[in-house]
Design an enzyme around this catalytic site. Sequence first.
Site, PDB file in Angstrom:
ATOM      1  N   SER A 109       0.843  -1.184   0.000  1.00 37.24           N
ATOM      2  CA  SER A 109       0.000   0.000   0.000  1.00 37.24           C
ATOM      3  C   SER A 109       0.892   1.253   0.000  1.00 37.24           C
ATOM      4  O   SER A 109       1.679   1.440  -0.920  1.00 37.24           O
ATOM      5  CB  SER A 109      -0.969  -0.036   1.180  1.00 37.24           C
ATOM      6  OG  SER A 109      -2.005   0.881   1.007  1.00 37.24           O
ATOM      7  N   ASP A 151      -9.668  -3.788  -5.453  1.00 31.33           N
ATOM      8  CA  ASP A 151      -9.035  -3.009  -4.387  1.00 31.33           C
ATOM      9  C   ASP A 151      -9.709  -1.650  -4.240  1.00 31.33           C
ATOM     10  O   ASP A 151      -9.802  -0.888  -5.207  1.00 31.33           O
ATOM     11  CB  ASP A 151      -7.545  -2.839  -4.694  1.00 31.33           C
ATOM     12  CG  ASP A 151      -6.739  -2.407  -3.482  1.00 31.33           C
ATOM     13  OD1 ASP A 151      -7.284  -1.650  -2.652  1.00 31.33           O
ATOM     14  OD2 ASP A 151      -5.576  -2.804  -3.375  1.00 31.33           O
ATOM     15  N   HIS A 197      -7.928  -5.133  -1.475  1.00 32.27           N
ATOM     16  CA  HIS A 197      -6.726  -4.620  -0.824  1.00 32.27           C
ATOM     17  C   HIS A 197      -6.135  -5.606   0.183  1.00 32.27           C
ATOM     18  O   HIS A 197      -4.917  -5.711   0.302  1.00 32.27           O
ATOM     19  CB  HIS A 197      -7.062  -3.306  -0.121  1.00 32.27           C
ATOM     20  CG  HIS A 197      -5.874  -2.453   0.183  1.00 32.27           C
ATOM     21  ND1 HIS A 197      -5.103  -1.866  -0.795  1.00 32.27           N
ATOM     22  CD2 HIS A 197      -5.316  -2.074   1.362  1.00 32.27           C
ATOM     23  CE1 HIS A 197      -4.135  -1.162  -0.237  1.00 32.27           C
ATOM     24  NE2 HIS A 197      -4.239  -1.271   1.077  1.00 32.27           N
TER      25      HIS A 197
END
Length: 714
Positions: A566, A651, A686
Site C-alpha cells: 500500500s 481493491d 486490498h
Amino acid sequence: MWKTIVYTLILSGCIACQKNQMKTTFNRDAIPPVAEKKEHLRTIHGDTVNDPYYWMYDYFGKGPDSDQVIAYLEQENAYLDAVMSETTALQDKLFAEMRGRIKEADESVPYFKNGYYYYTRTEEGKEYYKFCRRKGSMDAPEEMLMDVDQMAEGYAYYAARGFVISEDNKLMAFGVDTVSRRQYSIYVKNLETGEIYPEEIPNTTGVAVWAADNKTFFYTSQNTATLLTEKVWRHTLGTPVEKDVLVYEETDNSNYIGAYKSQNGKYIIIYSSATLSSEMFYIKADKPTDAFRSFQPRVKDVLYNIVPLEDRFLVLTNKDAINFQIMETPLDQTGVNNWKEYIGHRSDVLVEDITEFKDFIVIEERKEGLVQLRIRSLADGTEHYLDFGEPTYTAYTAGNPEYNSTKVRYGYTSLTTPSSTYDYDMVTHEKTLLKEREIVGGYNKEDYQAERLYATAKDGTKIPVSMVYKKGMKKDGTAPLWLYGYGSYGASMDASFSSNRLSMLDRGFIYAIAHIRGGQEMGRQWYEDGKLLKKINTFTDFIDCAEYLIAEKYTSADHLYASGGSAGGLLMGAVVNMAPDLWKGVIADVPFVDVVNTMLDEDIPLTTNEFDEWGNPKDPEYYNYIKSYSPYENIERKDCPNLLVTTGLHDSQVQYFEPAKWVAKMRDMKTDDNILLLKTNMDFGHGGASGRFDYLKEIALEYTFFLHLEVIDK
C-alpha cells in the site's frame, strides 16, 4: 532551490545494477506482455506530461477499454505463471509448511459482556469460523450466533464484521462484504429465533451502534463512487430502510466519519476526523431521537478524542501538545475553554489511546519507539506501568468491553514470542497468561535472536531497526536479509511474531523492520517529519537503514531484499528509483505508485481524505514535490532490481490500475533482464483472500520469489 535538490536526488539514478548473476530456476523463456501505448496528455501548472498507459483507468468495466484492461491483466498473470512454473514444488511445500503450523481446530479467549461469554472457534479444514456465546459460564450450553463457514459457501470472497449485540442480548447486527471493496451490507439476526430479518442496509461500513431501546441503531453510509464515509443514519427495526433518518452529514470531503458507543454504554458518539483536525458529537444512548450535539467545534490543527467517565469527560488532544495530553472537563461543559490538564504533555512520550473502566483508566503510551501500558486509579490517582522485558515487542489493550471490571485484557507479541493474551488485575497487580498461540509442530523461541539497532540517517537522525534471525547466523555480509517498511499515516510498525515468517528464518533469512519517519514510533514529530513536504525522509531513511545493515555486515546488496504494501508499496517504488543497486529483489504489494494522477482525481476512492497526508497537487508547490518522488513519474531508462508486484482487481484503497500502469511503463523502460512480475488477484481487493488458509498461497508465492533469487530451493 529545495525542490531542485530533491528532484535531482530522486532522478539522478544510479550506476546500472551489477547484480550477482547466480542461476535460478525461474523460466526465462517466457515472453512478457507488452501493453499498448495511447497518448494522453496531462497539463497542469504549465507542465505537460504524456501518460501512455492512462487508458488502464477503467473503473471496473465502465470505461471503453474494459475488455482490453482485463485482457492485459490476464496476460500478466499468465506470464507470472510461466516464469514461476518451475517453482511450484517449493510454493506447495511452503504452503503446506505454513498451514501445518496453524492449529486448525481452535478457540479464541472468551470475553465477558452483559452476562455472556463471547468467543470464536475454528474447525479442522474450514476457512472461516463460528461466532458463539455461553450464558454466565463457559460451562453453559453453546449458542452459535453465526456460522461464517456456512454463510461463505459459494463466495470467492466473504468478510463478516460488526457482530454487535443489543442490550437485551436478543438481537445481533452484523455486516457482510462479498466483493472485497469494503462496502458492507448490514443485517439483523434474532438470536432467540435464529431469523435474519428481511431488511438489508447496503453500502455501509458494516458496523451498527445499538441504542438502549433495543430497536434503534445507527450506521455510517458511504459514497458509492469515492467510498467516502459521508452520512450517519438512524434505523428503527421493522421500518423501511428508505425511511431511515439522517442524523449527521459530513460536508468536508477530507474527513472520515463513523459512530460508536462509549465504554460505559451511556453515550453514542459520532466522530469526524481528518489528519489535522477532528470533531466529536454525542447523545445519550437512552435518547436515540435526540439531536447530536458537538462536543467542541473543530479547530484547525487540533485533534481530540473523548472518553466519558462517571463524573466527567477525559479529552485526549494535541492542543498545545504535539505528543498529545489528557484533559478533563465537566459532563455538561464540554467546550475547550473548560478543559483542564489531567495528564500533561511530555516531549518524549506520545499518548496514543485510553481504555476506560469504572475505577481505572489504562493509557497506551509510546516512548523510545515502544508501547507502554500505564494503569491509573481514578479514585486516588496512583499509577504504575506494566513491564514487558524484551528489547522490541508489541503490546495493546484488547477485548475489554466490560466497564465494571478491575482486570484489563491485553495482547503481547514480539519477534520471538507468539501472540499472547493476558489478564492483568489492576488492584492486585497479578498478571495471568490466558493463551499463547500454539505453533503446531513445536517452536522454541530460544533458537532465534531478536535485536534493536539504530541506523543513522543522512541528517543525523537515529532510525530504529528491529530484526530477528535464527541463531548461528554469520555476520559476514553473506546472509540474505529481508527489510520491511511502511512509513505513512503515522502508523507504527511494531515488532510482532509471525509463524509464517519461520519458513524464511529457518532458511537463513534475517527479517528486519525499518521504523522510518512517516510512522509514529518515535512520537508525533516522527510522523510530521515524514509527510507532505518532508515525505522524502521516509524514502531516504529506508535507504540509510539498508546501507547501515550492509556496513554492519548483516548482509550485502547481492543478498538484500525489500518489501512493503500500500503506502509501503509507494516506499518500494521510490527506493527502486532512487537506489536500484541496493536490492537483489523487491516485493511491492498493492502499491500506491501513481501518486500525482490519483491525487488529482477526486472521483477515485479516498483521494480527498489524503490531501493532508500527501498534499493537493492542484497547488503547484505540492504538485512539483509529489511529482519529484512519485514512482510512476520517475521511471527512467536504466537497470532495476527483480520485482514482484501484486494487486487486486477490486481493491478499494489502491486501485488496480496504479500497479498495472507502473509495471507496464517499467517493463518498457528498464534496461536489464531482471524479473518483473505483476500478479492481479481477480477475486479479491486490498487485503487479499478472506479465508484463513487461502491467503497462504499468496505468501508462498512471495516467499518463493525471494528464495529463488537467493537460490534456496528447498
